[in-house]
Design a protein around this motif. Sequence first.
Motif, PDB file in Angstrom:
ATOM      1  N   PRO A   1       1.144  -1.072  -0.053  1.00  0.00           N
ATOM      2  CA  PRO A   1      -0.430  -0.005  -0.039  1.00  0.00           C
ATOM      3  C   PRO A   1       1.225   1.147   0.294  1.00  0.00           C
ATOM      4  O   PRO A   1       2.235   1.371   0.997  1.00  0.00           O
ATOM      5  N   THR A   2       0.152   2.926  -0.800  1.00  0.00           N
ATOM      6  CA  THR A   2       1.301   3.736  -0.252  1.00  0.00           C
ATOM      7  C   THR A   2       0.721   4.097   0.975  1.00  0.00           C
ATOM      8  O   THR A   2       0.047   4.279   1.276  1.00  0.00           O
ATOM      9  N   LEU A   3       2.401   4.476   1.078  1.00  0.00           N
ATOM     10  CA  LEU A   3       1.683   5.202   1.985  1.00  0.00           C
ATOM     11  C   LEU A   3       1.169   6.031   2.197  1.00  0.00           C
ATOM     12  O   LEU A   3       1.584   7.693   1.641  1.00  0.00           O
ATOM     13  N   ALA A   4       0.240   6.905   3.364  1.00  0.00           N
ATOM     14  CA  ALA A   4      -0.204   8.153   3.794  1.00  0.00           C
ATOM     15  C   ALA A   4       0.609   9.390   3.888  1.00  0.00           C
ATOM     16  O   ALA A   4       1.487   9.399   4.129  1.00  0.00           O
ATOM     17  N   ALA A   5      -0.319  10.195   2.771  1.00  0.00           N
ATOM     18  CA  ALA A   5       0.887  11.741   2.620  1.00  0.00           C
ATOM     19  C   ALA A   5       1.201  12.450   4.333  1.00  0.00           C
ATOM     20  O   ALA A   5      -0.246  12.030   4.913  1.00  0.00           O
ATOM     21  N   PRO A   6       1.732  12.591   4.730  1.00  0.00           N
ATOM     22  CA  PRO A   6       1.916  12.933   6.304  1.00  0.00           C
ATOM     23  C   PRO A   6       1.345  14.635   6.079  1.00  0.00           C
ATOM     24  O   PRO A   6       0.991  15.018   4.730  1.00  0.00           O
ATOM     25  N   VAL A   7       0.071  15.062   7.411  1.00  0.00           N
ATOM     26  CA  VAL A   7      -0.521  16.046   7.441  1.00  0.00           C
ATOM     27  C   VAL A   7       0.410  17.132   7.818  1.00  0.00           C
ATOM     28  O   VAL A   7       1.018  16.565   8.779  1.00  0.00           O
ATOM     29  N   ASN A   8       0.767  18.200   6.910  1.00  0.00           N
ATOM     30  CA  ASN A   8       2.103  18.716   7.482  1.00  0.00           C
ATOM     31  C   ASN A   8       1.458  20.684   7.175  1.00  0.00           C
ATOM     32  O   ASN A   8       1.034  21.021   5.803  1.00  0.00           O
ATOM     33  N   PRO A   9       0.207  20.979   8.516  1.00  0.00           N
ATOM     34  CA  PRO A   9       0.145  22.345   8.387  1.00  0.00           C
ATOM     35  C   PRO A   9       0.931  23.033   8.187  1.00  0.00           C
ATOM     36  O   PRO A   9       2.332  22.809   8.436  1.00  0.00           O
ATOM     37  N   ASP A  10       0.494  24.439   7.799  1.00  0.00           N
ATOM     38  CA  ASP A  10       1.559  25.455   7.471  1.00  0.00           C
ATOM     39  C   ASP A  10       2.150  26.028   8.823  1.00  0.00           C
ATOM     40  O   ASP A  10       3.362  26.169   8.658  1.00  0.00           O
ATOM     41  N   THR A  11       1.552  26.060   9.974  1.00  0.00           N
ATOM     42  CA  THR A  11       1.977  26.996  10.605  1.00  0.00           C
ATOM     43  C   THR A  11       2.620  25.392  11.923  1.00  0.00           C
ATOM     44  O   THR A  11       0.881  24.619  12.190  1.00  0.00           O
ATOM     45  N   PRO A  12       3.322  24.739  12.555  1.00  0.00           N
ATOM     46  CA  PRO A  12       3.425  23.623  13.107  1.00  0.00           C
ATOM     47  C   PRO A  12       2.672  23.855  14.135  1.00  0.00           C
ATOM     48  O   PRO A  12       2.724  25.251  14.763  1.00  0.00           O
ATOM     49  N   PRO A  13       1.857  23.067  14.995  1.00  0.00           N
ATOM     50  CA  PRO A  13       0.655  22.959  16.290  1.00  0.00           C
ATOM     51  C   PRO A  13       1.494  24.008  17.668  1.00  0.00           C
ATOM     52  O   PRO A  13       0.708  24.804  17.715  1.00  0.00           O
ATOM     53  N   TRP A  14       2.626  23.444  17.422  1.00  0.00           N
ATOM     54  CA  TRP A  14       3.272  23.387  18.720  1.00  0.00           C
ATOM     55  C   TRP A  14       3.791  25.112  18.394  1.00  0.00           C
ATOM     56  O   TRP A  14       3.227  25.399  19.740  1.00  0.00           O
ATOM     57  N   LEU A  15       4.148  25.873  17.651  1.00  0.00           N
ATOM     58  CA  LEU A  15       3.827  26.907  17.861  1.00  0.00           C
ATOM     59  C   LEU A  15       2.977  27.863  17.941  1.00  0.00           C
ATOM     60  O   LEU A  15       3.407  28.930  18.759  1.00  0.00           O
ATOM     61  N   ILE A  16       2.380  27.631  17.333  1.00  0.00           N
ATOM     62  CA  ILE A  16       0.412  28.081  18.349  1.00  0.00           C
ATOM     63  C   ILE A  16       0.940  27.787  19.476  1.00  0.00           C
ATOM     64  O   ILE A  16       0.308  29.325  20.077  1.00  0.00           O
ATOM     65  N   VAL A  17       0.804  27.023  19.823  1.00  0.00           N
ATOM     66  CA  VAL A  17       0.091  26.160  21.779  1.00  0.00           C
ATOM     67  C   VAL A  17       1.923  28.027  22.181  1.00  0.00           C
ATOM     68  O   VAL A  17       1.662  28.550  23.426  1.00  0.00           O
ATOM     69  N   PHE A  18       2.878  27.898  21.596  1.00  0.00           N
ATOM     70  CA  PHE A  18       3.989  28.125  22.139  1.00  0.00           C
ATOM     71  C   PHE A  18       3.958  30.022  22.232  1.00  0.00           C
ATOM     72  O   PHE A  18       3.612  30.458  23.204  1.00  0.00           O
ATOM     73  N   GLY A  19       3.595  30.461  20.879  1.00  0.00           N
ATOM     74  CA  GLY A  19       2.625  31.950  20.873  1.00  0.00           C
ATOM     75  C   GLY A  19       1.658  32.411  22.293  1.00  0.00           C
ATOM     76  O   GLY A  19       2.847  33.781  22.057  1.00  0.00           O
TER      77      GLY A  19
END
Lengths: 617, 220
Positions: free
Chosen positions: B136-154
């Motif tokens: 099976p082809t591997l699922a493409a990783p979900v790559n959000p534009d801003t990493p979520p951790w950066l939002i929490v840090f902000g």
Amino acid sequence: MPEEGMENSKGGEERPKWNNKAEYLLTCIGFAVGLGNVWRFPYLCQIYGGGAFLIPYLIALVFQGLPLLYLELAIGQRLRMGSIGVWNSISPYLGGVGVASMVVSLCVSLFYNTIVAWVLWYLFNSFQEPLPWSQCPLNHNNTGYVEECVESTPVNYFWYRKTLNITPNMETSGSLQWWMVVSLATAWSIVYICFIRGSRPSAVYVTATFPYLVLTIFLVRALTLPGSSEGLIYLFTPDVRPLSNPQVWLDAATQIFFSLSVAFGGLISFSSYNSQKNNCERDAVLVGVINSATSIYASIPIFAILGFKAHTNYVTCLNGNILALTNEFDISDMNITVENYEQWFDSLNGTHPSRVSDLNLKTCDLQTFLDQSASGTGLAFIVFTEAVISMPGSQVWAVLFFIMLFSLGLSSMFGNLEGVLTPLHDLKLVPKWMPNELFTGKTLICLVLFLVSLIFTLGSGNYWLEIFNSYVGSVPLLIIAFFEIIAVAYIYGIGRFSDDLEFMTGHRPNIFWKVCWLVISPLMLFVVLVAYVAVQAQTHPTYPAWNPDYVNFPDTEVLPYPDWVFAICVLLSSVPVIFIPLVAIYRLICCMSGRHSEDRLHNDPNPYANEGYVVES
Amino acid sequence: MLVWILFLLCQVGAPALAQDLCQRDAPNGYKVRISLKTALGEDAYEWNQSEMFFFQATMAFAMRRHFQMETYNVDNIILCVQTSRVSFWFVVTSPDNTTMLIPKADVEKAVRMSRHRINNAFLLSDRTLEFLGIYPTLAAPVNPDTPPWLIVFGVVIGAVCVGIIALLISSLLQKRRKEKGMTEDGQDEEDMQVKGVENGINLDGTYNRGFTDDDRFTKL
């Protein structure tokens, strides 16, 4: 904010006071209860025979921990100064003890806040679905998973690569990891904001009590998970055989000692803000008992969850075998289950042994999984995070866990910084041109500490942190505590100390305390110190390095410390301690050059005498 | 008569031929493995002849979808070596010539193209409906534009900065207020500072000069 009290300790200046007793107790408890209670004590319990470990632990608490704690709280409360001022008062030749305490607190603050920064990093990353340490990332051309992750585990990969970006050895320093710098800045900002304007006292109400809440929540959750009972049985089954090993007693004594956070000077500072008529005996016993009780209480949910993790790993291992057997022999799906695996295996192995052996089935033993233990950062960031993935609602549990670790670390940081700031304040080392009202002294110190602790955000930062932890946070503290107890029991005099205690608490200390201070505790400390150094000296100093190119990867490669690093280790251990003889020699020289008259005042802090003396700065 | 014998032979021979085409480890065949109970648990349906027919139909659909020209039928999908696992082998014959097998690579392409549809037809997934050899082809990783951790840090660092600034300003204001208060009653301050620091204890109240100890030693 601590009110400005009505009693002075020296020429016209007012010493801040606690708003109420609860604040004082919570701050002391918060300082004593730290990360070690959660990730060191359960590990020791596990490897040293479960419930039986409590025997050496409680003996060490009663005969070593409590006397030291009582001593520190009493002298701080009586002499109403930070650690440097207190030891200067007891004997000017022992002023070095205070300086040593301050230097140790300084070094410990550096690396302790880095651990808090790691906790914050994991906390920030817990707000994602799925959790980033639950699966391997794809490699750059999307053909498969990253090799380093596949060979070890996603949890290990996230810790060593995504968090630390660790270098293969200590010589390679790597560069500053920007995400770590950012987390470290956050950690120092939060510590700073809690320190300025004394907003710390309000913060301790939260930071000291929140961990208990989370531990209880985890306890309830953990008990409902499958496999938790096995973990608890494993933990509490007493096995008295390890007790014959002296290493157990040594570890119990060192654990109690480091857990209570004595010899940092922070406790002396905290109790110096008390009024003199406070019953510090009760406080000491309370703090000591609560600290140990917290350790024991924390180990219950930790082990329930570790039992759950072992159970999950065991079931996964068995399922892998079951799948292999099912596919090889084309048996109907789900006919082989975890329960009847043994019978199926025996029958298949009997009829087709060659085919079964070709499958290379893994041996799945629950006991082996339970034996996989870890302490310290390994427990929090590798083992526990792995357990959390398997729990339904992982994000919630991860967030709760890391907030708990954060408040544990923060409340201990308060004590560490207190041990640095109060002596500096007492020594009046802050230059006159700095406006103290705008807390620029604290700002400068926090800024300097942040900049220095950037060392730990390098690629090799974790190796350096382990060095600091092992060499600064161990032997110097034992030496300082030994000198403390000798100073009070023999140089200050047990008689005079009993008078002071009678003045403060209303009754003289009973025979138990006296015997401990005079004989038992110094002896125990001395034996522990010698044994500790002997054990350290025997093992050649090595460190486990994470090297993806290592032959036996994912096992860590054991490398010896380079010579220059070893020199730094020795320096770290000796620099704090060297102040003790240095200050004594300095005083001797001053003494011999004729400034004797000033010193006499310091040797007589009698409660009934005039308190208007000035600390020599 | 001859035609009739030929017809009989074909009827007998065709299945036999089909049997030769489809066998275990056939060079152009694939093994399929289905794990119903793992995927569906209690709701698992029974794997019977109808399900096998459905599989043939699905594979025919997949082949048609890939090679849009040719019309594949259920007869072109030949199944064999069924086990109770559930697993079986299948081969695909060409619609024009039932003795010719479609090469493995083409079958693979067709399966890959319609994998999602095939899985869904049987309520299974890549893991529970396996085509051995087709990964099976591997699922493409979900790559959000801003990493979520950066939002929490902000959020956290923003709150902390606001707190620091607020505390700074409030302490400045308090200092200014205290200075103003001090200059207004500077007179009283002077009086207080005269007595004050006996034995290091700040005394409250004003010094009553009526009680100065100029009479300490009583006159004889």
